[in-house]
Structures are given as structure tokens and as C-alpha cells.
Motif scaffolding. Sequence first.
Motif: not given
Length: 330
Positions: A191-192, A154, A184-185, A158, A188
Motif C-alpha cells: 500500500v505504501n 516505514l 500483514v507487513l 516494520s 502494508f
Amino acid sequence: MSITRTKNRLALLSLAVSVGLVAIKFYAYHLTGSQAVLTDALESIINVFTSGFALYSIYLSGLPKDENHPYGHGKIEYLSIGFEGALILFAGVYIFYSAIIAFLHPHAVGQLDSGMILLGLTALINLAVGFVLVRSGKRLNSVALVGDGQHLYLDALSTVASCVALVLVLVTGNVLFDAGASLVLGAFIVVNGFRMVRRSVSGLMDESDVATVEQVIAELQRQRRPAWIDVHNLRVLRYGANLHIDCHMQMPYYFSLEETHNELNAIEGLIKNRFDVEVEMFVHADPCTFAACSLCQLPDCPVRQHAFNHEVPWTVANAVKNERHRLPPG
């Protein structure tokens, strides 16, 4: 080298790499002043804390059972990925907030070429170490190592996104690409982080590991003996890398205690040989009833009341239920 020592060395490698990469990324931020690079650097700080906790959890999980922990210390690994996921969630929310501020108040970005070179280097290192941790974690059945490796993946993703943002800023001169990448990062990462927390809760709450249950049932079916009339109430729990399995096995009621004991030992032995981790298995023997005659394959049974009809294959659908198997009427 023992499995525990291998896990500890891999976790120590992850911690050392994380500390080094944080320093490189903050230097890249010092050069560029990029919001996306700052986002990447802040996310990497989480790597240091989570790698340290993963190292500690792997050490604890390798300790032997004791009076206070009769099933061992393996569940600490689920707590490790939960801690990691919670920190990632926190970092993602902060990054998302910072990106919105950067959209509202954009600022210039400098020395893009140097920043991209440094970030590219960290991405390659993260990918390499993450690959080693995930592959080794799966081989050693360590959820902490797998979680740590996936976090490095991840982090590498990034970093790649940050590099793309810097390229776009360099080509177009529009600094909003920098803030957009950070936004956006942030989403993301949130969510992870949530997914890692979800996985941690599943392990701590003993959510059924369907894949392992299927393997256990398939092995029992493959090695099935006539005296094993049916298996039911089968449960599989994971404690880190180790497994705890228990089930009920229906056997002829007239078997002596020694005969039943030998059959149970055979069941436990074949399951332990199926997995390359420590397996603790308990099988409860249920005496058969005449209702089971039609699905019992034991030859020359002295008390049979009904002829054998056909075998009932053991599957997840019927082996995990807490009820004995019967043929449908008619």
C-alpha cells in the motif's frame, strides 16, 4: 553551507545508515530464522538502493539550468520517489508471497531475545534518521529527502511489528504469529509503495499543487494594487524545490509599456519574496475592456465608462480559470 550540499550530506547519511542496518537485520535473521525478521531485512535492502538513487537525484536536481533543461533538473526527485515506490511494491509482493509459504510450512524460530534487541536498535536508528530527513526535506523543499525519510519511518514500523511477532512467539510458542506478522507487513508495504508511485506520477504529470497555488493567490490578494484589475489563468508547477509560476493580469489598456513593465516587475518581486526557494515567474499583461470598469478600483481613470461597483476577491476558484472576471448581471 549551501542548500545543495546540505541535501547531499543528508542523502549520504541515509545511504550509510541503510547499509549498516541491512547487515544488522540479516544477522538477526541468521540468529532467529524468523520469517518476520527476513521480511524486515528484505525491505531494508530496498533502502540501500533507494537511498543511493535519492543521493544521485539530489545531486542532479542541484545542477543549474542548461540548454537541454531550461527549467532545471528538479523533476528527477519525483522520479526518485517513483523508483523507490516501485521497489517497495516489488518487495511487498514478494514478502506477501513468502509469508503465505511460511503459513503453509511453518518452521521453528530461535534466539528470540538476541533478535529482538538487534531489531529494536535498528528501529530506533531508523526513526531518528527518518525524522531528520523528513524535517529537513520539508524545510529544503526536497521530495526525495522526504520520501527517503518516510521510507525509513516505514522500515522502523516494520521492525516494530517484527519485534511484536517475536514476542508473541516467545510467549505463546505459536510460530504462526511470525508468518502472520510477515503477511500483514507485506500488505502494508504494498500500500505504501503504491502511494509513493502515485505521488511520483503526480509530480511528473504536473498535477496542481493546491496549497502553493493558494499561497500565491493569497499573497497577490494581500498586496493587491488598483492597477491590477484581475488575475486569471494562474498556474504553479514544481521542479524539485523550485517553482515556475505564470498568470495573466488585466491592466489599464492605456498604460505605457514602461508602466506595465514596472507593474509586472512588482508582481514578480513580491511572489519571489514570498517563497524561500528559486521562483521563476512570468506574468502576461492583458489590456482591460470597459466590461471591467465595474470591478476596477483605479482612481481617476480617464477612460472609465462605468462606476466602480465592488472588488472581486481572488481565490483558487476564479484565479486559475482562463477567463477574465466580470460581475454577474443585475
